[in-house]
Design an enzyme around this catalytic site. Structure first.
Site, PDB file in Angstrom:
ATOM      1  NE  ARG A  63      -2.482  -1.451   3.371  1.00 54.24           N
ATOM      2  CZ  ARG A  63      -2.397  -2.721   3.780  1.00 54.24           C
ATOM      3  NH1 ARG A  63      -2.918  -3.682   3.034  1.00 54.24           N
ATOM      4  NH2 ARG A  63      -1.820  -3.031   4.909  1.00 54.24           N
ATOM      5  CD  GLU A 100      -0.716  -4.474  14.696  1.00 55.99           C
ATOM      6  OE1 GLU A 100      -1.578  -4.324  15.537  1.00 55.99           O
ATOM      7  OE2 GLU A 100      -0.701  -3.868  13.605  1.00 55.99           O
TER       8      GLU A 100
HETATM    9  P1  AMP Z   1       4.660  -2.563  11.488  1.00 54.15           P
HETATM   10  O1  AMP Z   1       5.876  -3.179  10.873  1.00 54.15           O
HETATM   11  O2  AMP Z   1       4.205  -3.286  12.734  1.00 54.15           O
HETATM   12  O3  AMP Z   1       4.822  -1.063  11.720  1.00 54.15           O
HETATM   13  O4  AMP Z   1       3.465  -2.772  10.461  1.00 54.15           O
HETATM   14  C1  AMP Z   1       3.265  -1.894   9.415  1.00 54.15           C
HETATM   15  C2  AMP Z   1       2.846  -2.598   8.151  1.00 54.15           C
HETATM   16  O5  AMP Z   1       1.844  -3.576   8.383  1.00 54.15           O
HETATM   17  C3  AMP Z   1       2.279  -1.597   7.185  1.00 54.15           C
HETATM   18  O6  AMP Z   1       2.843  -1.861   5.901  1.00 54.15           O
HETATM   19  C4  AMP Z   1       0.784  -1.816   7.211  1.00 54.15           C
HETATM   20  O7  AMP Z   1       0.275  -1.844   5.910  1.00 54.15           O
HETATM   21  C5  AMP Z   1       0.573  -3.160   7.905  1.00 54.15           C
HETATM   22  N1  AMP Z   1      -0.306  -3.083   9.085  1.00 54.15           N
HETATM   23  C6  AMP Z   1       0.068  -3.360  10.363  1.00 54.15           C
HETATM   24  N2  AMP Z   1      -0.942  -3.223  11.219  1.00 54.15           N
HETATM   25  C7  AMP Z   1      -2.007  -2.822  10.484  1.00 54.15           C
HETATM   26  C8  AMP Z   1      -3.369  -2.476  10.807  1.00 54.15           C
HETATM   27  N3  AMP Z   1      -3.832  -2.521  12.055  1.00 54.15           N
HETATM   28  N4  AMP Z   1      -4.173  -2.090   9.797  1.00 54.15           N
HETATM   29  C9  AMP Z   1      -3.695  -2.034   8.518  1.00 54.15           C
HETATM   30  N5  AMP Z   1      -2.449  -2.350   8.156  1.00 54.15           N
HETATM   31  C10 AMP Z   1      -1.591  -2.739   9.120  1.00 54.15           C
END
Ligand code: AMP
Length: 175
Positions: A63, A100
């Site tokens: 995205r 996550e």
């Molecule tokens: P992080 O590495 O934990 O910061 O996760 C970020 C990535 O995971 C981004 O590329 C987001 O598109 C996706 N992502 C993580 N959590 C969510 C969420 N709650 N809603 C949508 N996309 C998420």
């Protein structure tokens, strides 16, 4: 009338328990499907920079690509993808990180930027920060000058920005 962050926030759809229980997924599909809101996202993510300030806008798979491409066009900069492992055809650097939900490895072409290129790194959402930290490490390996890291959405309770404390970080929406 220009689009506000609140207009964008109102169009984001919260989907509980996707892709697994306990995750509240921020679905930006309704934002992307509205031309005024899509343009508003690009404008807000490019704000403060003008053409000539940035050499390459880097987007994170998948995205992040949508917004980074729009911002690159607006700033007369190039676009560079940070992709999931195994997708880029030429020589790459790789970095692994905890997501996550699950784990992941990202990659960038070794010649994606010229040494010292001024880079703006963009993703749709900052959660734990693992993805953005890995992308930033990749960009440092190829001697990019990371000017700023920007997100449409930040889940501030996950404290991802703490992990990016070495960089200027900006998020349009914070929850
Ligand atoms: P992080 O590495 O934990 O910061 O996760 C970020 C990535 O995971 C981004 O590329 C987001 O598109 C996706 N992502 C993580 N959590 C969510 C969420 N709650 N809603 C949508 N996309 C998420």
């Amino acid at each position: 009338m220009s689009v506000t962050a609140e207009d964008i926030s109102n169009a984001i759809r919260d989907v509980p328990d996707f892709p697994k229980p306990g995750i509240l997924f921020k679905d930006i599909s309704p934002v992307l499907a509205d031309p005024a809101l899509l343009a508003g996202c690009i404008d807000l993510l490019a704000e403060g920079f003008k053409p000539g300030d940035i050499d390459q806008v880097v987007g994170i798979d998948a995205r992040g690509f949508i917004f980074a491409t729009g911002v690159a066009l607006k700033l007369n900069a190039g676009f560079v993808p940070v992709r999931k492992k195994g997708k880029l055809p030429f020589k790459t650097y790789e970095e692994s990180y905890d997501l996550e939900y699950g784990t992941n490895t990202v990659a960038v072409h070794v010649d994606a930027v010229k040494p010292g290129d001024r880079v703006l790194l963009i993703d749709d959402l900052l959660a734990t920060g693992g993805t953005a930290v890995a992308a930033a490490k990749l960009l440092q390996k190829i001697d990019a000058d990371i000017r700023e890291i920007r997100f449409l959405i930040e889940l501030s309770f996950l404290k991802g920005s703490d992990r990016l404390s070495g960089f200027p970080v900006k998020s349009i929406l914070s929850y």
